[in-house]
Write a protein that holds these residues in place. Structure first.
Motif, mmCIF file in Angstrom:
data_model
loop_
_atom_site.group_PDB
_atom_site.id
_atom_site.type_symbol
_atom_site.label_atom_id
_atom_site.label_comp_id
_atom_site.label_asym_id
_atom_site.label_seq_id
_atom_site.Cartn_x
_atom_site.Cartn_y
_atom_site.Cartn_z
ATOM 1 N N GLY A 87 -7.040 0.735 -8.605
ATOM 2 C CA GLY A 87 -6.149 -0.091 -9.412
ATOM 3 C C GLY A 87 -6.260 -1.580 -9.143
ATOM 4 N N MET A 88 -6.702 -1.954 -7.950
ATOM 5 C CA MET A 88 -6.699 -3.374 -7.574
ATOM 6 C C MET A 88 -7.594 -4.250 -8.453
ATOM 7 N N PRO A 89 -8.914 -4.019 -8.498
ATOM 8 C CA PRO A 89 -9.769 -4.891 -9.312
ATOM 9 C C PRO A 89 -9.435 -4.813 -10.801
ATOM 10 N N ALA A 90 -9.113 -3.610 -11.279
ATOM 11 C CA ALA A 90 -8.805 -3.455 -12.701
ATOM 12 C C ALA A 90 -7.566 -4.251 -13.084
ATOM 13 N N SER A 91 -6.543 -4.243 -12.235
ATOM 14 C CA SER A 91 -5.322 -4.985 -12.572
ATOM 15 C C SER A 91 -5.574 -6.494 -12.511
ATOM 16 N N LEU A 92 -6.366 -6.945 -11.549
ATOM 17 C CA LEU A 92 -6.722 -8.369 -11.488
ATOM 18 C C LEU A 92 -7.458 -8.799 -12.752
ATOM 19 N N ALA A 109 -0.131 -15.343 -9.108
ATOM 20 C CA ALA A 109 0.844 -15.612 -8.038
ATOM 21 C C ALA A 109 1.975 -14.590 -8.086
ATOM 22 N N MET A 110 2.408 -14.223 -9.290
ATOM 23 C CA MET A 110 3.486 -13.234 -9.419
ATOM 24 C C MET A 110 3.032 -11.865 -8.922
ATOM 25 N N ARG A 111 1.741 -11.550 -9.070
ATOM 26 C CA ARG A 111 1.218 -10.299 -8.498
ATOM 27 C C ARG A 111 1.370 -10.323 -6.981
ATOM 28 N N GLY A 112 1.059 -11.455 -6.382
ATOM 29 C CA GLY A 112 1.201 -11.592 -4.930
ATOM 30 C C GLY A 112 2.648 -11.477 -4.486
ATOM 31 N N PHE A 115 3.719 -7.870 -4.629
ATOM 32 C CA PHE A 115 3.186 -7.151 -3.472
ATOM 33 C C PHE A 115 4.066 -7.400 -2.246
ATOM 34 N N ALA A 116 4.435 -8.654 -2.034
ATOM 35 C CA ALA A 116 5.282 -8.999 -0.884
ATOM 36 C C ALA A 116 6.661 -8.349 -1.003
ATOM 37 N N MET A 120 8.542 -5.734 1.500
ATOM 38 C CA MET A 120 9.901 -5.936 2.019
ATOM 39 C C MET A 120 10.780 -4.720 1.734
ATOM 40 N N ILE A 121 10.592 -4.097 0.588
ATOM 41 C CA ILE A 121 11.351 -2.873 0.275
ATOM 42 C C ILE A 121 10.962 -1.762 1.250
#
Length: 153
Positions: A87-92, A109-112, A115-116, A120-121
Motif C-alpha cells: 500500500g505504501m508506494p501505491a498510495s504515495l 504532509a497530511m499523510r505523514g 501516520f503519526a 499515537m493511537i
C-alpha cells in the motif's frame, strides 16, 4: 506489534532471538510488498494495492492476535509486512497523480501527520492497557488497533 514484542515473547514462551525475528520479519515483507506494489498499481490501477493493503493488514493482524504458535505468527507477520509494503508506494503515487500540483506537498504532509496520529493511537491503546507496559494483553491490544484503523478507513 513492535511495542508488544516482550508481551508476545512471554505469552508464547519465546527466546529473545525468536521475539526479534517476529519483530524484524515484517520489514522483509514490507520490502517485498513495496517491490510488487508498482507492478500491481501499473497492471490493476493504484486503488487495488491500497485497498488490498487495508484488507490484508486487517485480516492478518486479526489472525496474528489469535495464533498460539511461533512459526504461524512468523509467517503471518511476514505476510502482513507484504500487505503493508503493497500500500505504501501505491498510495504515495495515487496522491501525486490525483492531486493538483499546488496541493501535493500539503497532502503528502497530511499523510505523514496521519501516520503519526496512528502511532499515537497505538501508544494510547498500550497506555490504557498497562501504563507500566509490564503485563500487556497483546492479543486484545492488537485487535483494538485493527478495529480503530478499520473504523477510520
Amino acid at each position: 506489534m513492535t511495542a508488544l514484542a516482550a508481551s508476545v515473547g512471554q505469552d508464547l514462551q519465546l527466546s529473545q532471538g525468536a521475539v526479534a525475528s517476529i519483530t524484524s520479519i515484517v520489514f522483509l515483507g514490507i520490502a517485498l510488498g513495496c517491490g510488487v506494489s508498482g507492478y500491481l498499481g501499473d497492471t490493476y490501477g493504484r486503488r487495488f494495492p491500497v485497498l488490498a493493503s487495508y484488507l490484508g493488514i486487517g485480516c492478518l493482524a486479526t489472525a496474528c492476535s489469535m495464533t498460539h504458535h511461533f512459526m504461524v505468527l512468523l509467517v503471518l507477520r511476514f505476510l502482513e509486512g507484504i500487505f503493508m509494503g503493497m500500500g505504501m508506494p501505491a498510495s504515495l503515487t495515487l496522491v501525486s497523480e490525483m492531486s493538483p500540483v499546488s496541493w501535493r506537498v500539503p497532502l503528502m504532509a497530511m499523510r505523514g501527520v496521519a501516520f503519526a496520529v496512528g502511532n499515537m493511537i497505538a501508544a494510547l491503546i498500550l497506555l490504557l492497557d498497562d501504563p507500566k507496559m509490564k503485563a500487556l494483553n497483546w492479543r486484545h491490544d492488537v485487535m483494538l488497533g485493527v478495529l480503530r484503523s478499520e473504523e477510520h478507513t
